[in-house]
Scaffold this active site. Sequence first.
Site, short mmCIF file in Angstrom:
data_model
loop_
_atom_site.label_atom_id
_atom_site.label_comp_id
_atom_site.label_asym_id
_atom_site.label_seq_id
_atom_site.Cartn_x
_atom_site.Cartn_y
_atom_site.Cartn_z
N ARG A 61 0.80 -1.23 0.00
CA ARG A 61 0.00 0.00 0.00
C ARG A 61 0.83 1.27 0.00
NH1 ARG A 61 -2.75 -3.97 1.73
NH2 ARG A 61 -0.74 -4.46 2.65
N THR A 62 1.79 1.34 0.91
CA THR A 62 2.50 2.60 1.08
C THR A 62 3.28 2.94 -0.19
OG1 THR A 62 2.69 2.02 3.40
CG2 THR A 62 4.01 3.88 2.63
N LYS A 90 26.59 -4.23 -1.34
CA LYS A 90 28.07 -4.15 -1.41
C LYS A 90 28.63 -3.45 -0.18
CE LYS A 90 27.39 -3.20 -6.30
NZ LYS A 90 27.38 -2.04 -7.20
N ARG A 111 11.19 3.75 3.17
CA ARG A 111 10.87 2.77 4.23
C ARG A 111 12.14 1.98 4.52
NH1 ARG A 111 5.80 -1.23 4.54
NH2 ARG A 111 4.88 0.77 5.12
N HIS A 139 5.16 5.63 11.57
CA HIS A 139 4.62 5.53 10.21
C HIS A 139 3.68 6.74 10.06
CE1 HIS A 139 3.41 3.97 6.46
NE2 HIS A 139 3.02 2.75 6.79
#
Length: 312
Positions: A61-62, A90, A111, A139
């Site tokens: 969703r986000t 890396k 995120r 959030h």
Amino acid sequence: MLIERSNFALADVISINDFSLSDMNFILSQASRLEAMRIEEKNALLSGKVVASLFFEPSTRTRLSFETAAQNLGAKVVGFSDANATSQKKGETLSDTIRMVEKYSDVIVMRHPLDGSARRAAEVSAKPVINAGDGSNQHPTQTLLDLYTMRREFGKIDGLKIGMLGDLKYGRTVHSLAVALSMFDNVELYFIAPEMLKMPGHIANAIKGRVKIRESAELHEFLPELDVLYATRIQKERFADPLEYERIKDVYILTKEILQRTKSRFRIMHPLPRINEISTEIDETDAALYFQQAANGIPVREAILNTLGNEK
Ligand code: CP
């Protein structure tokens, strides 16, 4: 720029703790305006801008609602949804990644699994950073769409009686939402969780002077009083001991039966994804607000991107 920004003081969206009531109301009112606007009008708002979408952790969703919102506003989107396909593999540090991405974009949406990572990114970026979820910490954009959903559904947030159910310990959505709701008038919060998943003390203590809080492990105790029950998933990925998760994972399962003892305007919200905590038989009832809630991510994230994307 379409919108007067004087009621919004923030350069980044990192934590709901940074927001004043005026900041929150500004985003909610802009989201209402954007929801009513034709796509052809919206398309000019971020024309020529680039939104970086950095998802170091899974999301449906986000990520998709941010990327759709950016495209609705006419921006281009660059980014990734699999950290394993980036130079982090890396050994590149988050700070170095952000120092690069800020050169490629006008706004960074990120995120990341680590608590505090969004704040760190904002410290090294001259471009606005939007926290799309950092570990079990915050959030904030979910919170804004949760508030938008409540206001759209009830016409107000003041005075609502809101239960939060499930994993209140690891659930970042309820951490942000509890703080935000404490800024509205006469909201009452009911924290419903087993002892091991209780709302962290630092959050309950921070807001208890501003909002009435009741706590219990029993949903049935509070059910008839609630306007909204905000259910959450038990966050399997945050448990150190898998056996503890197995023991607790089915602690609350909402079925149609609970609706016999609720107010007529009672609504169930959930940030999604759900596992089994809301039975699918509830989906077709008037109580199910969670899919509309997810849809509201589009206008709210348009409002956030439009506000920050036109600043620096
Ligand atoms: N509500 C939410 O954050 O959902 P996703 O994890 O799918 O983005």
